[in-house]
Structures are given as structure tokens and as C-alpha cells.
Design an enzyme around this catalytic site. Structure first.
Site: not given
Ligand code: PGA
Ligand code: ZN
Length: 428
Positions: A206, A338
Site C-alpha cells: 500500500e 469496504k
Molecule cells: P486488505 O488490507 O485489503 O489486504 O484486506 C486492508 C485492511 O486490512 O484494512
Molecule cells: Zn484491516
């Protein structure tokens, strides 16, 4: 047929920030308005998430998405054509029914979420409004407080440190733009400190630095030093936010911290994190315990929830019913949403609304596998989430989101209200 009826739905395979295939969907309405969206992909996924459909086999490590793309053409397009794109909930219910599984495994969460978001974009285009305004209507909105990664660990950096995200958060900034200014200085100083110590090894998934630290505490120490070197007061102008992502190293009440060479039970984990909370200016902590450890979440929130916001990510997987249950039991104080964990825009909004109804903090979040798609920026503003998480301040798939937020803040001008400290939720 109304002019906002869906005329066509097309899918194509595109690429994400890890060089993996993903699904893009383009929806055109009878009016000629169109919308487009791309599915992101997680690495540290909760077990209750919508499932991305991947081809398997040798190509691209089994991660190709040709079946998911084909499902859009063969099944999703005929099911949506003629439906009113302005009726998002009806469209999403049709997608859920067409898939027929509890976790969207048949058509693919990737195919479904890209379609759902593309329909939303098309409806906003048809209305002639920016997506955030289309969502907000006449309601006032706030520009969310960003939490931004400085060091990446866990599943995003080959487990170089156990903790996944070492982030900074600036609730006391005067604006979103100022929060980014502060963060950029901290990021730059963190890079200088790592270089001086011979610890600079590149960046994680990221965009945060990939740290060659010997312990999780070393990362926290270094973060505090970076904040100070940047000229800010830790805990005042710049605070720390952690995503422990504990499901990645904890199961059945046992946590294996490889970096610190320790194996802890739930109580030990709570004490370890509690110690960090008293020694470092941490104001928010995500998934401090594993997704199967609701009791641990509850005990952690009872012990430390007044000092730091406690966020459920893998623990709540953007599920409205899980959020409502967690709120009733006081397991945590905030929910990360998400869109691709839930699989549709409507289910994502339901999880966020359940959080708000419970007085939770709400954070709209990207995934570790991202693209230039900026849908979540508009969701965070249009739904007035108050908080926003995208990864670091580097890499185009991250800056696409921060820069879009800057544009929205500028558009609002004097009417832009930065969500500030009140956006974070603590246990009372
Ligand atoms: P991921 O990580 O998109 O790999 O799940 C993001 C998070 O855990 O917030
Ligand atoms: Zn997370």
C-alpha cells in the site's frame, strides 16, 4: 423504458496495483449516460467476505478473472438490462438473487461489486451530479479524516513485522489538505530516518515503507521519531493509528507474534496492546484481536476503548447484521466498510448505516489491491463516513483517491467541513 434504464452492461479484464487481473464493468443507460468501476482485491481478507471468483490453473498464479468477466456478459447484463439504474437497492437485490449464494461465490464478488458500483456511477452521470453529491442529496457532508500508512507490514510485506499498518492520523488538522501536508512531511522524515539507519528496503503493497525492523515496538518508536523530526507534536498535531490485522496471526485465542518471538493468549495480546496504548500516542486500533475472538474484542474495548477507537474490519466484514450484533455486545466502537467485502453498494451502505445507528465511528476503506478507481472517495463523502483509509501517500492507485478528495474539498470551498476529532468514536 425510462431514460435511466440500463441499456448495456459490459465487462473487461484490467489490472490492479499488484499486477493481478481484476474486473472492470461499464454500464450505459438509455439516456446515453454511463458509469464505470473496477473491483479491488484484499490480501488480509476476513473469512466472511464476498468471494472473488478466480479461474485457478497455472495462468497468473490462478488469479485470472475470465470466468467472472464472462458472467457479466452472459448472466448479469441480461438480468439488468431495462432496470432503472436510479433504483440502486433494486438493482443490487437482483444481483444478489441472481448469484444465489451467501457469499457471491457463483458469479463472483468481483463481478458483482464492479457492476453495482458502475450502476451507481451511471445513475449519478444521468442525474448530472458528481457521485458524492448524488449520494448526499441536500444533506450536509463532511470531508473525512484520513488515516495514512507510513510503514506496511503483515500480509502486505511478507510478514516483515506482525502488525499490518502503522499509520498516522491528523484529526486536529484544519482541513483534509492540511492533514495530507502533515502526513507527507512525516512520510518524508520516516524515509530519511530509515535511510540513516540502513533500514530502507522499498515500499510495501500500500505504499508505506517496507520496514526491516526487529520488533513491532521498533516500528512504533521510529514512527514517533518521524513525527517529531517533521516538527510535529505526537498525539497533538499527528497521532498514530494501527491496523493489527490480528486474524493473520491469531486463531483459537492464540497469537503468534513472529517478529517479537512471542506466543500470546487473548489476555496477553490485550496487555501487549494496552502497553502500547499507554506508551505511544495511538488513537485508533483496527482488528486488535482475531475475527474468531469476539470475547477478546469485547474485553479489549472494555479495558481500552475509552483511550482509542476500536475498529472491526475482518471482524465485521462490512455486514450490517454483524455490526448490529457487535454494537449490542459492545465488542468495538467503529466499523470499517469496504464495498467488495459486502459485494454491493446497498449492502455496504447498510453496514455503514448500522454503524452510525449504534454511534460507531465509520471508515470507508480501500483494499491492498487497488486501481485508479475513485468510487470509495465519493462514498466516504456522500455517505458522510467521517473517516477514510486508503494506504500510504505514495503510489498512483493511492494518490488517485487522496487527490480526488482534495478536488472535492476545493469544490466545497468555504462549505467544506473537515470531520475532525469528533469523527473518531470511543467507548463511553
Ligand atoms: P486488505 O488490507 O485489503 O489486504 O484486506 C486492508 C485492511 O486490512 O484494512
Ligand atoms: Zn484491516
Amino acid at each position: 423504458m425510462t431514460s435511466s434504464a440500463v441499456a448495456s452492461v459490459k465487462a473487461r479484464r484490467v489490472w490492479d496495483s499488484r499486477g493481478r487481473p481484476t474486473v472492470e464493468v461499464e454500464v450505459t443507460l438509455a439516456s446515453g449516460a454511463s458509469g464505470r468501476a473496477i473491483a479491488p482485491a484484499g490480501a488480509s481478507t476476513g473469512s466472511g467476505e464476498a468471494i472473488d471468483l478466480r479461474d485457478g490453473g497455472p495462468r497468473f498464479g490462478g488469479l485470472d478473472v475470465t470466468h467472472a468477466v464472462a458472467h457479466v456478459a452472459r448472466e448479469i447484463a441480461p438480468a439488468l438490462e431495462g432496470r432503472d439504474a436510479a433504483a440502486q437497492a433494486v438493482v443490487d437485490a437482483a444481483l444478489v438473487a441472481l448469484d444465489g449464494t451467501a457469499n457471491k461465490a457463483r458469479l463472483g464478488g468481483n463481478a458483482i461489486v464492479a457492476t453495482s458500483m458502475a450502476v451507481l456511477h451511471a445513475a449519478a452521470a444521468h442525474a448530472g451530479l458528481p457521485l458524492w453529491r448524488h449520494l448526499a442529496g441536500d444533506r450536509p457532508v463532511r470531508i473525512p479524516v484520513p488515516e495514512i500508512q507510513i510503514f506496511g507490514g503483515g500480509a502486505h510485506a511478507a510478514r516483515r513485522v506482525d502488525i499490518q499498518d502503522f499509520m498516522v492520523i491528523c484529526p486536529t488538522a484544519g482541513s483534509f489538505a492540511e492533514a495530507l501536508d502533515r502526513t507527507a512531511e512525516v512520510y518524508r522524515c520516516a524515509g530519511m530516518l530509515l535511510k540513516e539507519r540502513g533500514l530502507l528496503q522499498g515500499v510495501a503493497d500500500e505504499g508505506g515503507f517496507w520496514p526491516a525492523f526487529d520488533s513491532n515496538e521498533e516500528a512504533l518508536d521510529m514512527l514517533v521519531r518521524a513525527i517529531e523530526r517533521a516538527g510535529f507534536t505526537p498525539g497533538d498535531e499527528v497521532s498514530i493509528s494501527l491496523d493489527v490485522a490480528a486474524s493473520e496471526f491469531g486463531r483459537g485465542g492464540l497469537y503468534r507474534l513472529a517478529r517479537d518471538g512471542r506466543e500470546l493468549d487473548t489476555g496477553g495480546m490485550i496487555d501487549l496492546l494496552g502497553g502500547w496504548l499507554s506508551r505511544y500516542p495511538i488513537v485508533s486500533i483496527e482488528d486488535p484481536l482475531a475475527e474468531d475472538d469476539a470475547e477478546g474484542f469485547r474485553a479489549f474495548t472494555t479495558a481500552h476503548g475509552a483511550r482509542a477507537q476500536v475498529i472491526g474490519d475482518d471482524f465485521l466484514v462490512t455486514s450490517a447484521s454483524r455490526v448490529a450484533d457487535a454494537a449490542a455486545r459492545r465488542d468495538c466502537t467503529a466499523v470499517l466498510v469496504k464495498p467488495n467485502q459486502a459485494g454491493t453498494v446497498t449492502e455496504t451502505l447498510a453496514a455503514l448505516s448500522a454503524g452510525k445507528a449504534a454511534g460507531f465511528g465509520t471508515i470507508v476503506s480501500a483494499r491492498s489491491g487497488e486501481t485508479e478507481d475513485v468510487t470509495i472517495v465519493h462514498l466516504a463523502v456522500g455517505w458522510d463516513a467521517g473517516q477514510f483509509k486508503v494506504g500510504s501517500i505514495t503510489r498512483g492507485e493511492r494518490t488517485a483517491k487522496w487527490n480526488e478528495m482534495l478536488r472535492i474539498e476545493e469544490t466545497l470551498g468555504a462549505r467544506a467541513r473537515y470531520a475532525g476529532p469528533d469523527a473518531l468514536a470511543y467507548a463511553r
